[in-house]
Design a protein around this motif. Structure first.
Motif, short mmCIF file in Angstrom:
data_model
loop_
_atom_site.label_atom_id
_atom_site.label_comp_id
_atom_site.label_asym_id
_atom_site.label_seq_id
_atom_site.Cartn_x
_atom_site.Cartn_y
_atom_site.Cartn_z
N ASP A 50 0.79 -1.23 0.00
CA ASP A 50 0.00 0.00 0.00
C ASP A 50 0.82 1.28 0.00
N GLN A 51 2.00 1.24 0.57
CA GLN A 51 2.78 2.47 0.70
C GLN A 51 4.27 2.20 0.47
N ILE A 52 4.96 3.24 0.08
CA ILE A 52 6.39 3.14 -0.15
C ILE A 52 7.12 3.19 1.19
N VAL A 53 8.03 2.28 1.39
CA VAL A 53 8.82 2.21 2.63
C VAL A 53 9.69 3.46 2.73
N ALA A 54 9.78 3.99 3.92
CA ALA A 54 10.63 5.17 4.14
C ALA A 54 12.08 4.81 3.82
N HIS A 55 12.77 5.76 3.21
CA HIS A 55 14.17 5.53 2.83
C HIS A 55 15.01 5.11 4.04
N LYS A 56 14.75 5.72 5.20
CA LYS A 56 15.52 5.40 6.40
C LYS A 56 15.30 3.94 6.83
N GLN A 104 21.56 -1.17 -4.14
CA GLN A 104 20.89 -0.56 -5.30
C GLN A 104 19.37 -0.55 -5.18
N VAL A 105 18.82 -1.30 -4.25
CA VAL A 105 17.37 -1.35 -4.10
C VAL A 105 16.87 0.01 -3.61
N THR A 106 15.82 0.51 -4.26
CA THR A 106 15.22 1.79 -3.88
C THR A 106 13.86 1.55 -3.26
N PRO A 107 13.35 2.52 -2.49
CA PRO A 107 12.00 2.36 -1.93
C PRO A 107 10.94 2.11 -3.00
N SER A 108 11.03 2.79 -4.13
CA SER A 108 10.02 2.59 -5.18
C SER A 108 10.15 1.20 -5.82
N ALA A 109 11.38 0.71 -5.98
CA ALA A 109 11.58 -0.64 -6.52
C ALA A 109 11.03 -1.70 -5.56
N HIS A 111 8.61 -1.23 -3.40
CA HIS A 111 7.14 -1.10 -3.46
C HIS A 111 6.59 -1.81 -4.69
N SER A 112 7.24 -1.62 -5.82
CA SER A 112 6.80 -2.26 -7.06
C SER A 112 6.88 -3.79 -6.94
#
Length: 132
Positions: A50-56, A104-109, A111-112
């Protein structure tokens, strides 16, 4: 959470051989039904969809994985197994790239991937119940 559904729960992927396969295992506490445990597990996984994980938070998990990877590198058997798996997959140097891939993993990746993999309709569940 306040309700102890599991006395042990864990997860791992089989990404080296089968991309996208996430295996979650757990041992239920006495008196907990499979249905209640599955609902509790889904409640934990749903926010990832449901939501993007915080970068921290992601950075914290990445650092833990990096520390674990570094710690496991001193275990000779583990290192040999990683080298063998890399060789089987066609690139022995994969063992040296694991930490870079994690970073290299990003919060948006994430989430996807969660939206793609953690769907209820994408789940196969096997229940093992001990005989009394």
């Amino acid at each position: 959470n306040d309700q102890p559904y599991f006395n042990h729960v864990g997860a791992h992927t089989t990404e080296a051989i089968d991309p996208g396969l996430l295996v979650i295992t757990g041992s239920l506490n006495d008196g907990v039904t499979f249905e209640a445990a599955e609902q509790a597990l889904q409640a934990v996984l749903q926010p990832l969809q449901d939501q993007i994980v915080a970068h921290k938070e992601l950075e914290k998990a990445q650092n833990q994985l990096e520390a674990h990877s570094t710690y496991m590198a001193v275990d000779l058997l583990h290192r040999v197994q990683e080298l063998a798996m890399g060789t089987i997959l066609g690139d022995t140097h994969l063992v040296n790239q694991e930490v870079a891939h994690i970073q290299q993993v990003t919060p948006s990746a994430l989430h996807s991937a969660a939206q793609s993999v953690l769907r209820v309709d994408n789940c196969a569940t096997i229940h093992y119940q001990r005989e009394d």
